[in-house]
Design an enzyme around this catalytic site. Structure first.
Site, PDB file in Angstrom:
ATOM      1  N   HIS A  22      62.642 -25.495  -6.887  1.00 58.70           N
ATOM      2  CA  HIS A  22      62.500 -24.357  -5.976  1.00 58.70           C
ATOM      3  C   HIS A  22      61.326 -24.645  -5.047  1.00 58.70           C
ATOM      4  O   HIS A  22      60.260 -25.073  -5.492  1.00 58.70           O
ATOM      5  CB  HIS A  22      62.257 -23.076  -6.759  1.00 58.70           C
ATOM      6  CG  HIS A  22      62.248 -21.859  -5.895  1.00 58.70           C
ATOM      7  ND1 HIS A  22      63.255 -21.569  -4.992  1.00 58.70           N
ATOM      8  CD2 HIS A  22      61.348 -20.850  -5.764  1.00 58.70           C
ATOM      9  CE1 HIS A  22      62.979 -20.449  -4.365  1.00 58.70           C
ATOM     10  NE2 HIS A  22      61.820 -19.997  -4.804  1.00 58.70           N
ATOM     11  N   HIS A  42      58.621 -17.887   0.165  1.00 53.38           N
ATOM     12  CA  HIS A  42      59.781 -18.720  -0.182  1.00 53.38           C
ATOM     13  C   HIS A  42      61.070 -17.951   0.041  1.00 53.38           C
ATOM     14  O   HIS A  42      61.066 -16.739   0.285  1.00 53.38           O
ATOM     15  CB  HIS A  42      59.673 -19.228  -1.625  1.00 53.38           C
ATOM     16  CG  HIS A  42      59.456 -18.164  -2.657  1.00 53.38           C
ATOM     17  ND1 HIS A  42      60.352 -17.893  -3.667  1.00 53.38           N
ATOM     18  CD2 HIS A  42      58.434 -17.275  -2.841  1.00 53.38           C
ATOM     19  CE1 HIS A  42      59.893 -16.917  -4.435  1.00 53.38           C
ATOM     20  NE2 HIS A  42      58.733 -16.519  -3.950  1.00 53.38           N
ATOM     21  N   CYS A  70      66.358 -22.900  -0.137  1.00 56.66           N
ATOM     22  CA  CYS A  70      64.897 -22.767  -0.160  1.00 56.66           C
ATOM     23  C   CYS A  70      64.179 -23.993   0.397  1.00 56.66           C
ATOM     24  O   CYS A  70      63.129 -23.875   1.033  1.00 56.66           O
ATOM     25  CB  CYS A  70      64.415 -22.464  -1.575  1.00 56.66           C
ATOM     26  SG  CYS A  70      64.790 -23.745  -2.811  1.00 56.66           S
TER      27      CYS A  70
END
Length: 251
Positions: free
Chosen positions: A30, A42, A152
């Site tokens: 991530h 994010h 992401c």
């Protein structure tokens, strides 16, 4: 931090850094932009998922971004948040280690980093530009999440470079997605696999195709990207007319 690992300590962080943390036994990572004061901006898919396929596999291999039963005292309950959000570093890491995504790496270093989603040949813009894009997108969004075209990592790379993919048939800027597709192409699609029947030969051909596919997919050299101001990205809802690349014009 070196060739084998991009792991860093939080004391080494600087505002504008592109950071990531591995999830689900290193299945995926991530990504986000560190903005200082132990906060990260994010991009999430929604319902607490950092990435997703839209299938039942999501419940098997993908973890939640908010695994705690008690909401964070600093972030609150973000389990139902989606889109571009701001979290504390502790929530962003979700129990994982901290890694720094690297920019302007050499070709040799890029190839040696077999796993995608860790570095790029592209140059990063100054931190002030990175932080401006991240903050602007926090207020205005980054479009609809898509695992291959708008995830992401794509968000973090755009914040760092301002580069946007301007073709509708290509994958996004994500090194993770490119690596997955490169591996699939190398194993399944490449006609070169028929040039050898030996196991070592097949491995060499597959490895070579994988490296080539990763290289040509990197945002630092591909031709279907263009420098797009964040205001234009938001006002056009992520749809940018196909125009000659700024990079091509400079050449």
């Amino acid at each position: 931090m070196g060739l084998l690992s991009n792991k860093i300590q939080k004391e080494e962080l600087k505002a504008g850094d592109h950071i990531y943390s591995w999830r689900s036994a290193y299945i995926y990572a991530h990504h986000g932009i560190y903005v200082g004061s132990e906060m990260v901006i994010h991009f999430t898919r929604g319902t607490g998922q950092e990435v997703g396929t839209g299938t039942v596999l999501d419940h098997v291999i993908f973890s939640s971004s908010s695994p705690r039963d008690v909401p964070c005292s600093r972030c609150g309950d973000q389990s139902e948040f989606n889109g571009v959000i701001r979290s504390c570093l502790y929530c962003f890491l979700s129990g994982g280690d901290l890694y720094l995504f690297q920019y302007s790496v050499s070709l040799g270093y890029f190839v040696a980093k077999v796993r995608g989603g860790t570095c790029t040949l592209a140059d990063s813009d100054p931190p002030i530009d990175v932080l401006y894009r991240a903050s602007y997108l926090l207020d205005n969004g980054f479009g609809v999440y898509h695992i291959f075209k708008n995830n992401c990592e794509d968000f973090a790379i755009y914040c760092k470079t301002g580069l946007l993919v301007i073709t509708s048939i290509s994958v996004g800027r994500s090194g993770q997605a490119s690596s997955f597709l490169a591996a699939t192409a190398a194993i399944v699609s490449s006609p070169l696999r028929f040039l050898t029947t030996s196991v070592p030969g097949l491995m060499a051909v597959t490895s070579g195709m994988y490296c080539v596919s990763r290289f040509v997919s990197d945002v630092g050299i591909r031709r279907d990207v263009q420098k797009v101001p964040v205001e234009a990205l938001v006002s056009n809802a992520g749809i940018v007319e196909l125009q000659p690349s700024t990079r091509n014009q400079e050449e």
